[in-house]
Write an enzyme that holds these catalytic residues in place. Structure first.
Site, PDB file in Angstrom:
ATOM      1  CE  LYS A  76     -28.115  11.639  14.549  1.00 20.91           C
ATOM      2  NZ  LYS A  76     -28.984  10.812  15.417  1.00 20.91           N
ATOM      3  CB  SER A 151     -29.064  12.905  18.822  1.00 25.20           C
ATOM      4  OG  SER A 151     -29.361  11.751  18.046  1.00 25.20           O
ATOM      5  CB  SER A 175     -32.311  10.523  18.021  1.00 27.55           C
ATOM      6  OG  SER A 175     -31.678  10.892  19.214  1.00 27.55           O
TER       7      SER A 175
HETATM    8  N1  GLN Z   1     -32.290  11.424  23.773  1.00 29.24           N
HETATM    9  C1  GLN Z   1     -31.953  10.040  23.918  1.00 29.24           C
HETATM   10  C2  GLN Z   1     -30.546   9.897  24.429  1.00 29.24           C
HETATM   11  O1  GLN Z   1     -29.984  10.864  24.758  1.00 29.24           O
HETATM   12  C3  GLN Z   1     -32.122   9.333  22.599  1.00 29.24           C
HETATM   13  C4  GLN Z   1     -31.025   9.589  21.666  1.00 29.24           C
HETATM   14  C5  GLN Z   1     -31.167   8.876  20.394  1.00 29.24           C
HETATM   15  O2  GLN Z   1     -32.240   8.386  20.051  1.00 29.24           O
HETATM   16  N2  GLN Z   1     -30.068   8.782  19.678  1.00 29.24           N
HETATM   17  O3  GLN Z   1     -30.007   8.837  24.507  1.00 29.24           O
END
Ligand code: GLN
Length: 485
Positions: A76, A151, A175
Site C-alpha cells: 500500500k 482505504s 481499511s
Molecule cells: N473508512 C475509515 C475512514 O475513512 C477507515 C479508514 C482506515 O481504516 N484507514 O477513516
C-alpha cells in the site's frame, strides 16, 4: 503457466522443488500487475523486484530459505519504501522519495519477499471506497462498476485479481478488513502494538496498524510471523514472541465459545443478503463444534461518533507537517502563511480537508473537553465492554461490513452513509483488538466477509477460528470470473 499459484504455501513448494524460479514467479506477477485493468497500482518496481527475485533464487538454491523467500507482494502506497516514491494517495506527497524503508518492508526484504510495486488507496487512508484517491478510483474485479472498499482497495484487488500472493495494507477503522470482505480475500488487522508503524505515513496514530491481505488464513499468519515483533523505533510496541502464530491453525473450534453480538446485526442499512451469509457461517461454526452465545455490545452505536472525533483530531495533528516546506510540491504565496495555505489548499483533496477541519475544531480551546476528552472517555467504556465480553467468550463472530461492494459514485456525496460502512470494524480499532475478515459466501453475486475478533494478543486463537471456518467451506477458493478465465 499464466496464473499465480493459489497460496504462499503452494508457491513455496514449487520454488523449493525447482518447478519454478523466483524470477519466473516475479515476471508472471509483474506481467499480471502491469495489466492493471482495475487501477489498483500507482507504481511498479520492476528493476527492484527482478533484483530481489534473483537474490531470492540464490538463497533458495543454498537451502534453508524463509517461507516468504521469492514470494511476490504488493505494498500500500502509504508505507514508506526507500528509493521508491510514496504518495499516500495524495498530490501533496507527489515526488516524495523516502530515504528509508518502513520496518515492515525491511522485515519482508530480510526474508527475501519480492515487492512488485505500490498500490492505490484513499488519500491518507481516509475512506471506505478508494474513491478519495488523488489518482482515480480502483475497480472491484468481481464487478467493475463497484468499489473495492477502502482505504487499502488497491492491495485487496492486487490479491483478489491474482497479481500477487499477498499485500500489505493499513487499518485505522477497517481499511484492511472491509476491502478484504468486498473483494473476497482474507484481510487481517493485528492487535495495536504488534506491528511497527515506523516509516508508515501516520493517519491516526492511536488507531493505525499494518496488516496483510492474502488468499488463505495460513498465508496471513505466515506474513504476520514476519511482521510481528518489537521494533526499537516504535515505542508503542509490545514485546511478545511471534514465531508460533500457526500453531493452532488445525485445532478446530470444538470447545470454543463464540460470541455473537446482537448489535452487529441490527443496524440500519444492513443488507439481508449479507446477514443471511453471515448467519449461515455461524451455523457452519456451530456444526464444527463451537458453542455460540448471544452477547451484547451496547456501545457499538457510539463507536462511529467516537471514531469521528478521535481520528480527525489525530489526523489534523499528523497532517500539519505537509506544509510545502518539508515534503512534496510547494505553491508559493506572498508570505509563509499564504504559501502554507496555497500548498495545502491545492495539495489535499476534499475528504482530507473535511477531516482537518473536524479535527481542528474538536481540539480547539472551548471544545476540547466537550468533544475530544468526552470521546476518549467513551473510548475507554467501549474497551471495557469488550473486556467484559471476553471474560465469557473466546472470540466474537460478526459481519465485516453491512453491505457488499456498492456502486462507484453511490456514496461520494453522502459522507455519513460512507462512514456507516465501517460500523463493525472501527470499534475494534478503538479498542486496539485484532480482527480478521474471511470470505463467507455471496450476496447479489458479490463477496461477503465474516469478521472474527479476539482479545488483544490472541492472534493465534483468531487464526484458529478463521482457519476452522475456512476449512469447512469453499468460499475462499472462489475467484472473479474474468480473473479465472
Ligand atoms: N473508512 C475509515 C475512514 O475513512 C477507515 C479508514 C482506515 O481504516 N484507514 O477513516
Amino acid at each position: 503457466m499464466n496464473e499465480l499459484p493459489r497460496s504462499i504455501r503452494e508457491a513455496g513448494e514449487l520454488l523449493r522443488k525447482r518447478q519454478m524460479s523466483a524470477l519466473e514467479l516475479t515476471e508472471l506477477a509483474l506481467a499480471r500487475a502491469h495489466d492493471d485493468r482495475y487501477n489498483a497500482w500507482l507504481r511498479w518496481s520492476d528493476e527492484h523486484a527482478l533484483s530481489q527475485a534473483r537474490a531470492a533464487d540464490a538463497r533458495l538454491r543454498s537451502g534453508g530459505a524463509p517461507l516468504l523467500c521469492g514470494i511476490p507482494w504488493a505494498c500500500k502506497d502509504i508505507i514508506g519504501t526507500k528509493g521508491i516514491p510514496t504518495t499516500a494517495g495524495s498530490r501533496i506527497l507527489e515526488g516524495y522519495v523516502p530515504p528509508y524503508s518502513a520496518t515492515v518492508v525491511e522485515r519482508l526484504d530480510a526474508r527475501g519477499a519480492v515487492m512488485v510495486g505500490k498500490t492505490n488507496l484513499d488519500e491518507f487512508a481516509m475512506g471506505s471506497s478508494n474513491e478519495n484517491s488523488a489518482f482515480g478510483p480502483v475497480k472491484n474485479p468481481w464487478r467493475e462498476d463497484r468499489v473495492p472498499g477502502g482505504s487499502s482497495g488497491g492491495s485487496a484487488v492486487a490479491v483478489a485479481a491474482g497479481e500477487v500472493l499477498f499485500a500489505l495494507g493499513t487499518d485505522t477503522g477497517g481499511s484492511i478488513r472491509q476491502p478484504a470482505a468486498l473483494c473476497g480475500v482474507v484481510g487481517m488487522k493485528p492487535t495495536y502494538g504488534r506491528v511497527s508503524r515506523w516509516g508508515v505515513v501516520a493517519f491516526a496514530s492511536s488507531l493505525d496498524q499494518v496488516g496483510p491481505f492474502a488468499n488463505t488464513v495460513e498465508d496471513v499468519a505466515i506474513v504476520c510471523e514476519a511482521l510481528f515483533g518489537k521494533d526499537p523505533n516504535d515505542a508503542t510496541m509490545v514485546d511478545l514472541p511471534a514465531d508460533d502464530l500457526r500453531r493452532d491453525l488445525d485445532k478446530g473450534v470444538r470447545g470454543l465459545k463464540l460470541g455473537v453480538p446482537r448489535e452487529y446485526f441490527a443496524v440500519a442499512g444492513m443488507e439481508p443478503g449479507v446477514e443471511g451469509a453471515v448467519r449461515e457461517a455461524l451455523q457452519v461454526l456451530e456444526r464444527e463444534g463451537a458453542k455460540l452465545e448471544e452477547v451484547s455490545l451496547s456501545l457499538t452505536d457510539h463507536g462511529l461518533a467516537v471514531y469521528y472525533i478521535i481520528q480527525p483530531a489525530e489526523a489534523s495533528a499528523n497532517l500539519a507537517r505537509y506544509d510545502g516546506v518539508r515534503y512534496g510540491p510547494r505553491v508559493e504565496g506572498r508570505d509563509l502563511v499564504e504559501t502554507y495555505r496555497r500548498t495545502r489548499g491545492q495539495g489535499f483533496g476534499p475528504e482530507v480537508k473535511r477531516r482537518m477541519i473536524l479535527g481542528t475544531y474538536a481540539l480547539s480551546a472551548g471544545y476540547y473537553d466537550a468533544y475530544y476528552v468526552k470521546a476518549q472517555k467513551v473510548r475507554t467504556l467501549i474497551k471495557l465492554e469488550y473486556d467484559r465480553v471476553f471474560e465469557k467468550v473466546d472470540a466474537l463472530v460478526t459481519p465485516t461490513s453491512p453491505t457488499v461492494a456498492f456502486k462507484i459514485g453511490a456514496k461520494v456525496d453522502d459522507p455519513l452513509a460512507m462512514y456507516l460502512n465501517d460500523v463493525f470494524t472501527l470499534p475494534v480499532n478503538i479498542s486496539g483488538l485484532p480482527g480478521i475478515s474471511v470470505p463467507c459466501g455471496f450476496s447479489e453475486g458479490l463477496p461477503v466477509g465474516l469478521q472474527v475478533v479476539t482479545n488483544s494478543y490472541q492472534e493465534r486463537k483468531l487464526f484458529r477460528v478463521a482457519a476452522a471456518y475456512e476449512r469447512a467451506t469453499p468460499h475462499h477458493l472462489a475467484r472473479p470470473a474474468k480473473v479465472a478465465a
